[in-house]
Design a protein around this motif. Structure first.
Motif, PDB file in Angstrom:
ATOM      1  N   THR A   1       0.836  -1.202   0.000  1.00  5.90           N
ATOM      2  CA  THR A   1       0.000   0.000   0.000  1.00  5.90           C
ATOM      3  C   THR A   1       0.866   1.245   0.000  1.00  5.90           C
ATOM      4  O   THR A   1       1.836   1.336   0.757  1.00  5.90           O
ATOM      5  CB  THR A   1      -0.912   0.003   1.244  1.00  5.90           C
ATOM      6  N   SER A   2       0.524   2.202  -0.852  1.00  3.56           N
ATOM      7  CA  SER A   2       1.267   3.464  -0.912  1.00  3.56           C
ATOM      8  C   SER A   2       0.664   4.486   0.052  1.00  3.56           C
ATOM      9  O   SER A   2      -0.547   4.653   0.117  1.00  3.56           O
ATOM     10  CB  SER A   2       1.239   4.031  -2.334  1.00  3.56           C
ATOM     11  N   PHE A   3       1.554   5.164   0.757  1.00  4.84           N
ATOM     12  CA  PHE A   3       1.154   6.230   1.663  1.00  4.84           C
ATOM     13  C   PHE A   3       1.744   7.573   1.228  1.00  4.84           C
ATOM     14  O   PHE A   3       1.848   8.500   2.019  1.00  4.84           O
ATOM     15  CB  PHE A   3       1.599   5.905   3.095  1.00  4.84           C
ATOM     16  N   ILE A   4       2.123   7.666  -0.035  1.00  2.00           N
ATOM     17  CA  ILE A   4       2.763   8.877  -0.539  1.00  2.00           C
ATOM     18  C   ILE A   4       1.750   9.993  -0.779  1.00  2.00           C
ATOM     19  O   ILE A   4       2.010  11.157  -0.486  1.00  2.00           O
ATOM     20  CB  ILE A   4       3.548   8.572  -1.834  1.00  2.00           C
ATOM     21  N   GLU A   5       0.591   9.659  -1.316  1.00  2.00           N
ATOM     22  CA  GLU A   5      -0.455  10.663  -1.531  1.00  2.00           C
ATOM     23  C   GLU A   5      -1.085  11.027  -0.178  1.00  2.00           C
ATOM     24  O   GLU A   5      -0.930  10.300   0.800  1.00  2.00           O
ATOM     25  CB  GLU A   5      -1.525  10.105  -2.481  1.00  2.00           C
ATOM     26  N   PRO A   6      -1.831  12.132  -0.108  1.00  2.00           N
ATOM     27  CA  PRO A   6      -2.464  12.502   1.168  1.00  2.00           C
ATOM     28  C   PRO A   6      -3.333  11.369   1.717  1.00  2.00           C
ATOM     29  O   PRO A   6      -4.289  10.948   1.068  1.00  2.00           O
ATOM     30  CB  PRO A   6      -3.309  13.725   0.787  1.00  2.00           C
ATOM     31  N   THR A   7      -2.966  10.866   2.887  1.00  2.00           N
ATOM     32  CA  THR A   7      -3.571   9.643   3.415  1.00  2.00           C
ATOM     33  C   THR A   7      -4.017   9.803   4.861  1.00  2.00           C
ATOM     34  O   THR A   7      -3.268  10.289   5.708  1.00  2.00           O
ATOM     35  CB  THR A   7      -2.567   8.465   3.325  1.00  2.00           C
ATOM     36  N   ALA A   8      -5.236   9.345   5.126  1.00  2.00           N
ATOM     37  CA  ALA A   8      -5.755   9.182   6.482  1.00  2.00           C
ATOM     38  C   ALA A   8      -5.892   7.686   6.734  1.00  2.00           C
ATOM     39  O   ALA A   8      -6.502   6.987   5.925  1.00  2.00           O
ATOM     40  CB  ALA A   8      -7.103   9.875   6.625  1.00  2.00           C
ATOM     41  N   ILE A   9      -5.319   7.208   7.822  1.00  2.00           N
ATOM     42  CA  ILE A   9      -5.433   5.791   8.183  1.00  2.00           C
ATOM     43  C   ILE A   9      -6.444   5.689   9.321  1.00  2.00           C
ATOM     44  O   ILE A   9      -6.308   6.367  10.339  1.00  2.00           O
ATOM     45  CB  ILE A   9      -4.079   5.198   8.605  1.00  2.00           C
ATOM     46  N   VAL A  10      -7.439   4.839   9.133  1.00  2.00           N
ATOM     47  CA  VAL A  10      -8.570   4.760  10.062  1.00  2.00           C
ATOM     48  C   VAL A  10      -8.472   3.485  10.894  1.00  2.00           C
ATOM     49  O   VAL A  10      -8.342   2.385  10.343  1.00  2.00           O
ATOM     50  CB  VAL A  10      -9.918   4.784   9.302  1.00  2.00           C
TER      51      VAL A  10
ATOM     52  N   LYS B   1       7.554   7.858   2.963  1.00  2.00           N
ATOM     53  CA  LYS B   1       7.625   9.308   2.801  1.00  2.00           C
ATOM     54  C   LYS B   1       9.072   9.808   2.945  1.00  2.00           C
ATOM     55  O   LYS B   1       9.476  10.751   2.268  1.00  2.00           O
ATOM     56  CB  LYS B   1       6.704   9.991   3.814  1.00  2.00           C
ATOM     57  N   GLN B   2       9.838   9.170   3.785  1.00  2.00           N
ATOM     58  CA  GLN B   2      11.240   9.544   3.917  1.00  2.00           C
ATOM     59  C   GLN B   2      11.992   9.245   2.623  1.00  2.00           C
ATOM     60  O   GLN B   2      12.780  10.072   2.146  1.00  2.00           O
ATOM     61  CB  GLN B   2      11.866   8.793   5.094  1.00  2.00           C
ATOM     62  N   GLN B   3      11.735   8.079   2.033  1.00  2.00           N
ATOM     63  CA  GLN B   3      12.365   7.733   0.757  1.00  2.00           C
ATOM     64  C   GLN B   3      11.951   8.700  -0.350  1.00  2.00           C
ATOM     65  O   GLN B   3      12.726   8.974  -1.265  1.00  2.00           O
ATOM     66  CB  GLN B   3      12.008   6.300   0.347  1.00  2.00           C
ATOM     67  N   ALA B   4      10.734   9.226  -0.260  1.00  2.00           N
ATOM     68  CA  ALA B   4      10.236  10.173  -1.269  1.00  2.00           C
ATOM     69  C   ALA B   4      10.708  11.599  -0.997  1.00  2.00           C
ATOM     70  O   ALA B   4      10.359  12.514  -1.758  1.00  2.00           O
ATOM     71  CB  ALA B   4       8.710  10.123  -1.306  1.00  2.00           C
ATOM     72  N   GLY B   5      11.466  11.808   0.063  1.00  2.00           N
ATOM     73  CA  GLY B   5      12.005  13.126   0.365  1.00  2.00           C
ATOM     74  C   GLY B   5      11.064  14.052   1.106  1.00  2.00           C
ATOM     75  O   GLY B   5      11.317  15.246   1.208  1.00  2.00           O
TER      76      GLY B   5
END
Length: 196
Positions: free
Chosen positions: A110-119, A167-171
């Motif tokens: 699962t990608s968390f790069i885009e704006p993400t809310a985890i429920v 997100k760290q890998q994506a800068g």
């Protein structure tokens, strides 16, 4: 405030992630909320959404597990499901349910790069079906043991640290991502001032 303290606060402020959040739905034990708050602060989540559709519970985040994280996190409380997810949906295009389901993708797929809310849902009953209809995807943490669930605060930490890694890998942590206006508001709220 010493310059060293101000530098530490600015370091945290510049690594806040406005496009990552957590929604906690009907969590019963405030200690779990306190532990989630501490993890959110650790990975740069500024806003947490608390949804309580049942009876209101006493708000007490002053547990050792929070370690004063409540000073650095904004809590947005809702009692209405539709209102909560309307607000969340304005900022977060991906609303990902952490749930044990045959339809759930694995956490590491699962990608968390885009704006993400985890429920995350109730400790005993998980996420209510009515909440799932607001979610755009669902995720499950891989497990090989006999017990197929984790404590809510542990599950949240596992998910948030996978988001942190991506997100760290994506800068995303290499430059300030909050708006200048939000940074100024937090500087005032956190009382960041040099040489005082």
């Amino acid at each position: 405030m010493t310059n060293e303290r101000a530098d530490k606060l600015l370091y945290a402020l510049e690594r806040r992630q406005p496009d990552l959040t957590v929604v906690l739905a009907d969590i019963e034990d405030p200690r779990n909320i306190a532990a989630v708050m501490r993890t959110c602060d650790a990975v740069g989540v500024q806003d947490i959404y608390l949804l309580t559709t049942k009876e209101k519970r006493v708000r007490n985040w002053k547990f050792r597990s929070a370690r004063s994280a409540e000073k650095w996190i904004h809590l947005h409380e809702f009692s209405n499901m539709e209102e909560c997810f309307e607000v969340v949906g304005k900022t977060f295009s991906n609303i990902v349910a952490a749930t044990l389901s045959d339809e759930s993708k694995g956490l590491y797929e699962t990608s968390f790069i885009e704006p993400t809310a985890i429920v995350f849902g109730n400790e005993r009953h998980g996420l209510h079906n009515n909440i799932l209809k607001f979610c755009t995807a669902s995720v499950v943490i891989p497990q090989v043991g006999m017990v197929k669930s984790l404590n809510i605060s542990v599950a949240c930490a596992v998910c948030l640290y996978e988001a942190f890694r991506q997100k760290q890998q994506a800068g995303h942590y290499s430059e300030a991502r909050l708006s200048a206006e939000k940074q100024q508001l937090l500087k005032k709220e956190w009382k960041i001032d040099f040489g005082i």
